[in-house]
Design a protein around this motif. Structure first.
Motif: not given
Ligand code: UDP
Ligand code: MG
Length: 336
Positions: A85-95
């Motif tokens: 979940l963190l991986a997804g959130l951190m990826t989404a943070k930039a987008l």
């Protein structure tokens, strides 16, 4: 004001039976939100493949080829729900401007997203999805889960009751979360620590549409244990108090022993000696175990290993960069 870009972040582990059923629902929800003019057209559903051993990743790749609204990232191996979940959130943070995390198994009510977005529009940075009824859970799961929340609260961990990981988080709250460098992740205890205005919305939790839960009792217990030791040092303090208490009792016992010595009653007391030895041995081992748990946490924190490694993406970030840089570029006039 421009419409916010929404990313729906969905961790998936061995969900090939579930994804074909639920992916359509997520897409329908997202496109209806776009059509209603509530989120931007560049909003996406972002799947995180948590090192699945079945056909989950090929399904995600296929979905992303079929519809532009589907994206996926794949972790280099299975790291567990929280890390995925963190991986997804951190990826989404930039987008994205705002993210909603949800499980892929259809247990959480997708329609609650409308209410979540309404809270976001009203100025909340974090919106917790809370289960209003746990009728689909077994009595056992329900009562152990309830007990767990009570226990966590008693230990001073701020946690939203009956909230799992279905929640909306704004970009700036994610930036706050990104500053929490801990390796032992327990997101539902960490997000309240980020702060900002938050609120809760209520929904009914359904049955899993297919497949089986990845959280049998054993995993649930260790998850609960990790939650406690990651977020509270109160157990160690309790041990200190226990130490005080036992010292006090020992003091009384010593006085009793001395008095008995002077009264000439020294041969009795075999059973009380054994009881004291067993009791002390037990308390000491238990205390060592709890302290050891924390030392184990310190061990993994000091190693600071990466929390996730992304091995593949369905989208090209270098290609996406000029596009996503276009918007922030407006508020940074100094950019070359
Ligand atoms: N999950 C994951 N990695 C894991 C285990 C689970 O990404 O190692 C995902 C899973 O695919 C699901 C979510 O985490 O989307 C919640 O898992 P599950 O439904 O099995 O848990 P439960 O709802 O029974 O607590
Ligand atoms: Mg589930």
């Amino acid at each position: 004001m421009a419409l916010p870009v929404l990313y729906i972040v969905i961790p998936c582990y061995n969900e090939e039976a579930v994804l074909p059923l639920t992916s359509g629902l997520f897409l329908k929800k997202l496109t209806s939100l776009i059509a209603a003019g509530r989120v931007a057209g560049s909003s996406r559903v972002l799947f995180v493949n948590d090192g699945s051993k079945d056909g989950t990743w090929p399904i995600i790749q296929k979905l992303s080829g079929e519809d532009v609204h589907f994206e996926g990232i794949s972790l280099s191996r299975n790291r567990g729900h929280q890390n995925a979940l963190l991986a997804g959130l951190m990826t989404a943070k930039a987008l994205a401007d705002v993210t909603i995390s949800i499980d892929c198994d259809g247990q959480d009510d997708i329609d609650a997203m409308d209410a979540m977005l309404a809270e976001y529009e009203a100025g909340c940075d974090v919106v917790y999805g809370v289960r209003s009824a746990r009728t689909t859970d077994t009595f056992f799961k329900r009562s152990t889960a309830r007990g767990f929340y009570k226990f966590m609260r008693a230990l001073g961990v701020e946690m939203v009751y009956d909230h799992a990981d279905y929640r909306l988080i704004s970009r700036r709250a994610l930036e706050g979360l990104a500053q929490f460098k801990e390796v032992n992740l327990f997101l539902r205890g960490m997000v309240p620590l980020v702060g900002y205005r938050s609120s809760s919305i209520y929904y009914e939790r359904h049955e899993r549409v297919a497949g089986e839960s990845h959280y049998p009792l054993k995993k649930m217990v260790s998850f609960a244990f990790d939650g406690v030791t990651s977020l509270s040092v109160r157990p160690i303090r309790l041990i200190t108090w226990l130490g005080f208490l036992i010292s006090l009792i020992s003091l009384v016992a010593i006085i009793v022993v001395i008095v008995q010595y002077f009264l000439g009653m020294t041969t009795t007391g075999w059973s009380s000696t054994l009881v004291a030895i067993f009791f002390m041995g037990g308390v000491q081992l238990l205390s060592l175990g709890v302290i050891g748990e924390y030392i184990g946490k310190i061990y993994s924190e000091t190693k600071a290993r990466p929390r996730f490694i992304i091995s593949e993406k369905t989208f090209d970030e270098t290609a996406a960069a000029p596009d996503s840089a276009a918007t922030p570029g407006k508020d940074s006039p100094n950019a070359p």
